[in-house]
Design an enzyme around this catalytic site. Sequence first.
Site, PDB file in Angstrom:
ATOM      1  N   GLU A 120       0.832  -1.210   0.000  1.00 63.71           N
ATOM      2  CA  GLU A 120       0.000   0.000   0.000  1.00 63.71           C
ATOM      3  C   GLU A 120       0.865   1.258   0.000  1.00 63.71           C
ATOM      4  OE1 GLU A 120      -3.993  -0.496   2.136  1.00 63.71           O
ATOM      5  OE2 GLU A 120      -2.627  -1.758   3.293  1.00 63.71           O
ATOM      6  N   GLU A 142      -4.135  -9.319   2.931  1.00 68.99           N
ATOM      7  CA  GLU A 142      -4.888  -9.001   4.159  1.00 68.99           C
ATOM      8  C   GLU A 142      -6.066  -9.935   4.420  1.00 68.99           C
ATOM      9  OE1 GLU A 142      -3.624  -6.793   2.109  1.00 68.99           O
ATOM     10  OE2 GLU A 142      -2.937  -5.007   3.155  1.00 68.99           O
TER      11      GLU A 142
END
Length: 676
Positions: A120, A142
């Site tokens: 990210e 995730e």
Amino acid sequence: MTENKSYQHWRLEHDDEDIAWLYIDKADATTNVLSREVLEELDELLQSVATERPKGLVIGSAKETGFIAGADIREFTTLGSKQEALTLISRGQRVFDRLAGLDLPTVAMIKGFCLGGGMEMALACRYRIADEDPKTKLGLPEVKLGIHPGFGGSVRLPPMIGAPAAMDLMLSGRLISARAAKRLGMVDYAVPTRRLEDAARGVIRQAPKPAEASGWKGWTNSDLVRPLLARVLRKKVAKKARPEHYPAPYALIDLWSKHMGDPPRMMREEAASVARLAIGETAKNLVRVFFLQEQMKSLGKKGDFAPKYVHVIGGGVMGGDIAAWCALRGLNVTIQDRSHEAIARVIKRAHKLYRKKLKKPLLVRAALDRLMPDIHGVGVARADVVIEAIFEDVDAKQSLYREVEPQMKVGALLATNTSSIPLEVLGSCLAQPNRLVGLHFFNPVAMMQLVEIVKTDTTDAGVVKQAAAFCRHIDRLPLPVRSAPGFLVNRVLMPYLLEAVTLVEEGVPAAVVDREALAFGMPMGPIELADTVGLDICLSVANILGKELGLPVPAQLEEMVNKGRLGRKSGQGFYRYENGKRGNPVIEKNYTPPADLSDRMMMRFLNEAMACLREGIVESEELLDGGVIFGTGFAPFRGGPMNYIDTQGKAVLRQKLQALQSSHGDRFMADAGWGE
Ligand code: NAI
């Protein structure tokens, strides 16, 4: 280069061209993760970069182990409330927003793992350059921890590479190579290691237009397309996970579908969604499973043992696949069997496995070269590890050991894959019985991560350590277990499978039994599992364990085996199979299953798990949970049987057992481990 103010976890340098080079090097850690402190320092650094305004900023890692492995998962375990979670996530978002908002070219220079929060951060840079070495892996895994990207990743990725590819990556959590990431548009360049810095410099000098999904890919994020695509995605996810068990993928689809049209709003909603998920039971339990896995990995340190040559004796179902797997993982392997045909079958299966896993013909060739047929067993003398996987027969195994032991190198490991013969018995013919250890692999070897390391009271501790280290060399999870009938995995599975067969015997349709187990969260129903393992193998294990543990074995199992209905492999078991595909029997519409159906299966499972813990089959509750999850697939989102017992309450479950005992008999008698 000039170095600036010193930070604990980062190093900032400026070169002659006025490019700022920022390296992450998390203090007191072997791997970079984005802890609160690491992010706070980054925030401060970015503020000073914004004032200094260098020509460009390159972010790389100073660690050999990789770029950034993700957010600090340990911090997640301390979250007490949704508000706390929201604060943590929003802070990360703010830092990456600052990075994305810098008015100068920013480059993530990626070498090694770039995962989760690390990915990210890279997405918040204007450009990404990745090392094309196969060790470099990128991804947003995730969902595997019960959440979804929360530091802006779900907002930034879809517009960059288009929704289908972005959602696929985030929903599956799979990792990809630098080249694959380049093809998708997730990185701008994939280059050899030695070209990384030059490439970063070049991009800053030229400052090309940042990547953005164009044409039909861009269109997939439009208001018109999103609801349609979301429906397709939900259907796809539903095939793998139920929303009540795994809410994260569904939350991600909703988030994107509702808010992609308004990125600032989506950013806020992303944080809220992850905060909600992070404090939920599923995420907590999946994080627990992550740490259980780490704990099991740490039982075998690669440094403790450096095997190069493996010799496998017995090229049947198990031995053949164990040999093929070891060669795939880079070891030199000799495979011995009395029959040429068996060896030919091993090589054929290995070839198929290598083509699937390695793809490139050169790599496939090299792996096949490492797997050497060895009818006469000349490999024994050279082997660091000898694994015996011949028929389950005491005499055959012992006579083999007598022959093999004198030929083995000093310090080499002698292991057996036996599933039911006590090591004490097998080892009694050896000059050094304390060198024999069990390496109990599961079928199919390439899919089952767990290996039970079977030890007796006299097995040499160093040998157990070596065996665990060997497992890590071939990327399997070691679980030390005591030599006792069924070890851990078969022992907890068997009562549960037998109860399922008893239910079928009583007239409950097999498909209903399986449906209930899936509803609990098992990856496959017990009846289909029995068919898949083979009813003959199930019967033989059931008979052995039945005798030892006093388990009644349903007559139907033996009848089916006598009739040649062996399950998937014979085309007919409890289900019918055509070309390996299971038939789908229709369940009568107004059929009502017995109310205690699920409890009957699951309570026998849990009761046996409790007995294993009490008897010290494994050393701790954690290892029991880890072993059962990775060995049987026990609903990971429940965190393992012991964790499940804790959350439900021992007393409540014990009462359930008592009720079942009074209506169905003593096979439900509560183990002493439940306490009074
Ligand atoms: P298998 O019957 O498929 O293969 C045994 C192989 O050993 C045959 O190819 C045979 O030719 C060979 N063999 C027999 N005696 C030999 C000797 N003296 N020298 C060289 N080769 C010899 O058996 P499978 O299913 O692979 O089982 C092997 C071992 O693994 C057994 O101890 C079994 O309990 C254990 N095991 C089996 C599992 C399964 O799902 N099948 C799972 C875990 C363990």
